[in-house]
Design a protein around this motif. Structure first.
Motif, PDB file in Angstrom:
ATOM      1  N   ASP A 173       7.631 -65.602  45.208  1.00 28.46           N
ATOM      2  CA  ASP A 173       7.025 -66.804  45.746  1.00 28.46           C
ATOM      3  C   ASP A 173       5.515 -66.644  45.644  1.00 28.46           C
ATOM      4  OD1 ASP A 173       6.273 -65.125  47.909  1.00 28.46           O
ATOM      5  OD2 ASP A 173       8.143 -65.582  48.952  1.00 28.46           O
ATOM      6  N   ALA A 174       4.773 -67.402  46.438  1.00 30.95           N
ATOM      7  CA  ALA A 174       3.321 -67.353  46.322  1.00 30.95           C
ATOM      8  C   ALA A 174       2.738 -66.042  46.833  1.00 30.95           C
ATOM      9  CB  ALA A 174       2.706 -68.518  47.093  1.00 30.95           C
ATOM     10  N   LEU A 228       6.661 -60.503  45.449  1.00 26.45           N
ATOM     11  CA  LEU A 228       7.675 -60.362  44.401  1.00 26.45           C
ATOM     12  C   LEU A 228       8.691 -59.332  44.870  1.00 26.45           C
ATOM     13  CD1 LEU A 228       7.071 -59.947  40.597  1.00 26.45           C
ATOM     14  CD2 LEU A 228       8.525 -58.339  41.813  1.00 26.45           C
ATOM     15  N   ARG A 286      -3.990 -63.139  39.046  1.00 29.63           N
ATOM     16  CA  ARG A 286      -2.563 -63.239  38.770  1.00 29.63           C
ATOM     17  C   ARG A 286      -2.287 -63.184  37.273  1.00 29.63           C
ATOM     18  NH1 ARG A 286       0.645 -65.629  42.737  1.00 29.63           N
ATOM     19  NH2 ARG A 286       2.325 -64.968  41.349  1.00 29.63           N
ATOM     20  N   ALA A 335       1.433 -63.218  34.779  1.00 32.28           N
ATOM     21  CA  ALA A 335       2.890 -63.150  34.694  1.00 32.28           C
ATOM     22  C   ALA A 335       3.347 -61.855  34.025  1.00 32.28           C
ATOM     23  CB  ALA A 335       3.423 -64.358  33.924  1.00 32.28           C
ATOM     24  N   GLU A 389       2.669 -58.793  36.307  1.00 32.37           N
ATOM     25  CA  GLU A 389       3.506 -58.760  37.497  1.00 32.37           C
ATOM     26  C   GLU A 389       4.953 -58.389  37.152  1.00 32.37           C
ATOM     27  OE1 GLU A 389       2.860 -62.544  39.395  1.00 32.37           O
ATOM     28  OE2 GLU A 389       0.716 -62.136  39.606  1.00 32.37           O
ATOM     29  N   ILE A 425      12.144 -68.416  40.052  1.00 28.98           N
ATOM     30  CA  ILE A 425      10.817 -68.947  40.366  1.00 28.98           C
ATOM     31  C   ILE A 425      10.916 -70.169  41.279  1.00 28.98           C
ATOM     32  CG2 ILE A 425       9.837 -68.128  38.191  1.00 28.98           C
ATOM     33  CD1 ILE A 425       9.916 -71.082  37.239  1.00 28.98           C
ATOM     34  N   SER A 431       5.431 -75.660  38.651  1.00 31.93           N
ATOM     35  CA  SER A 431       5.428 -74.891  39.891  1.00 31.93           C
ATOM     36  C   SER A 431       4.036 -74.947  40.491  1.00 31.93           C
ATOM     37  CB  SER A 431       5.825 -73.435  39.642  1.00 31.93           C
ATOM     38  OG  SER A 431       5.718 -72.676  40.826  1.00 31.93           O
ATOM     39  N   THR A 462       3.256 -72.761  42.994  1.00 34.37           N
ATOM     40  CA  THR A 462       3.071 -71.483  43.688  1.00 34.37           C
ATOM     41  C   THR A 462       2.994 -70.291  42.738  1.00 34.37           C
ATOM     42  OG1 THR A 462       5.462 -71.359  44.026  1.00 34.37           O
ATOM     43  CG2 THR A 462       4.143 -72.255  45.825  1.00 34.37           C
ATOM     44  N   LEU A 463       2.730 -70.540  41.458  1.00 40.05           N
ATOM     45  CA  LEU A 463       2.575 -69.448  40.500  1.00 40.05           C
ATOM     46  C   LEU A 463       1.240 -69.560  39.785  1.00 40.05           C
ATOM     47  CD1 LEU A 463       6.174 -69.360  38.942  1.00 40.05           C
ATOM     48  CD2 LEU A 463       5.214 -67.812  40.653  1.00 40.05           C
ATOM     49  N   TRP A 509      -0.042 -68.082  36.068  1.00 43.39           N
ATOM     50  CA  TRP A 509       1.068 -67.957  35.112  1.00 43.39           C
ATOM     51  C   TRP A 509       0.905 -69.016  34.032  1.00 43.39           C
ATOM     52  CZ3 TRP A 509       6.441 -65.832  36.086  1.00 43.39           C
ATOM     53  CH2 TRP A 509       6.379 -64.698  36.909  1.00 43.39           C
TER      54      TRP A 509
END
Length: 398
Positions: A92-93, A96, A122, A124, A127, A153, A167, A169-170, A173
């Motif tokens: 989520d925000a 992970l 951030r 992707a 992470e 996601i 989304s 909250t990413l 990404w």
């Protein structure tokens, strides 16, 4: 010789038997040759040949002996599940969560990684890479044998050519081509799935959807979403966005419940729960603080009042799902629904019957813990299993 022309040959029959033999070991755990004969339906000589080929291919191992008839000892065989492997992720925000997945779907340690609050920090690829490394370390497995990843996601990816990510909250990404970017950078198969859909997979397998032909799942947390399960198949929609109900405008008749609410998210999401908690005497700011306060042992009166007020709001939000799918069961899942439990589900059911013509069986989630991660594990275990079984077939036919 074409692939189809091999059908019926000794090597093809051997491959079929080997796949079946490995499958029963994955399903039933360690077995003797005689028990494998019974389950697969082959003779003892054939079973011996199967075990020899699987041992040579490194797909199984001998796991000791057991006493047989007339005092004889029988070798016990077990599937090797240390490769290939997958890693399931749910994020989520703020955090992970991930764990390694093998072909049996056995439980492995879950790791948690706090995510940066600054969108510029951030990434992707970074992470997911970190999740693979840390989940593998926690499980004591080799990250090099992780061949596939399933990422749950809070949003969805359009299956069209651009693969656009929807989304909020990413941050940081890629908004286009997420799946292809991850696959290229990580050199692994990647499956990106909506978190609420994965929760429905978990509910079908282990929870309130197990005995229902058709059910809708309504996710109530900081965000709001839905999923549709029809006889075990998820309906994702043509563009992947089925169930994205948080953006729907509040029905006219529901405006009296919260005149400031404009969308379903406003009416029953994290903001609404926090405001109701404050209205009923809890000094909290934000959804996570409200959840923690409502979960406290001395907050029973406030908790009961909040969920009483929330029930009719949820009933109005559920009506589009009921009108579209007309499910026999509506499952309330997510952090808010989990806190409300069975009593809240009963109130929502009564509110639905009071304001509409529908009367589904409304139940609280029956999945303990992280339903999204459990769903990702279920999806990935099936894919890892198929990869392992396909490898056996290719080796047998070589």
């Amino acid at each position: 010789m074409t692939a189809n022309s091999a059908t019926g040959t000794p090597s093809w029959l051997g491959a079929v038997n080997d796949r079946a033999g490995l499958a029963v070991l994955l399903d039933h755990g360690p077995l003797t040759r005689n028990r494998i004969c019974e389950l697969v339906g082959v003779s003892k000589p054939t079973a011996s040949q199967m075990m020899s080929r699987l041992l040579a291919a490194g797909c199984i191992e001998e796991r000791g002996t057991t006493s047989g008839s007339a005092g004889r000892s029988a070798v016990v065989y077990a599937a090797r599940t240390d490769r290939p492997l997958g890693v399931a992720l749910d994020l989520d925000a703020f955090e992970l969560r991930a764990s390694v997945v093998d072909a049996t779907g056995a439980d492995r340690p879950v790791i948690r990684i706090e995510l940066p609050r600054d969108p510029t920090e951030r990434s992707a690829v970074e992470e997911v890479s970190r999740a693979i490394a840390e989940a593998s370390a926690a499980a004591g497995t080799d990250p090099a044998v992780v061949h596939s990843i399933c990422v749950g996601i809070p949003g969805y990816v359009d299956p069209g050519p651009t693969g656009e990510l929807f989304s909020e909250t990413l941050p940081g990404w890629p908004v286009r081509g997420l799946k292809s970017i991850l696959e290229e950078e990580l050199a692994r198969s990647v499956y990106v799935e909506n978190d609420v859909n994965l929760a429905a997979v978990s509910e079908r397998e282990h929870g309130a959807g197990a005995d229902s032909d058709v059910f809708a799942l309504l996710w109530l947390g900081n965000g709001v979403g839905a999923s549709f399960d029809v006889a075990g198949d998820l309906h994702r929609g043509s563009f992947g966005g089925a169930g994205e109900i948080g953006f729907l405008p509040v029905p006219v008749d529901a405006h009296a419940l919260d005149p400031s609410a404009r969308t379903s998210q406003d009416l029953v999401g994290g903001r609404a729960v926090a405001l109701l908690a404050r209205h009923h005497g809890l000094d909290v700011h934000g959804y996570h603080a409200a959840r923690a306060a409502l979960a406290a042992a001395d907050a029973e009166a406030a908790r009961r009042a909040v969920f009483h007020d929330l029930a009719e709001r949820v009933a109005w939000v559920a009506l589009p799902l009921l009108a579209t799918l007309d499910p026999g069961r509506l499952v309330l899942a997510g952090p808010t629904a989990g806190l409300g439990g069975d009593a809240f589900a009963d109130e929502v059911g009564r509110a639905i019957r009071r304001i509409s013509r529908w009367y589904p069986d409304v139940v609280a989630t029956r999945v303990p813990g992280d339903a999204v991660l459990r769903g990702a594990r279920i999806v990935l275990a099936g894919r890892v299993r198929e990869e392992l079984l396909d490898t056996v077939a290719s080796v047998s036919l070589a």
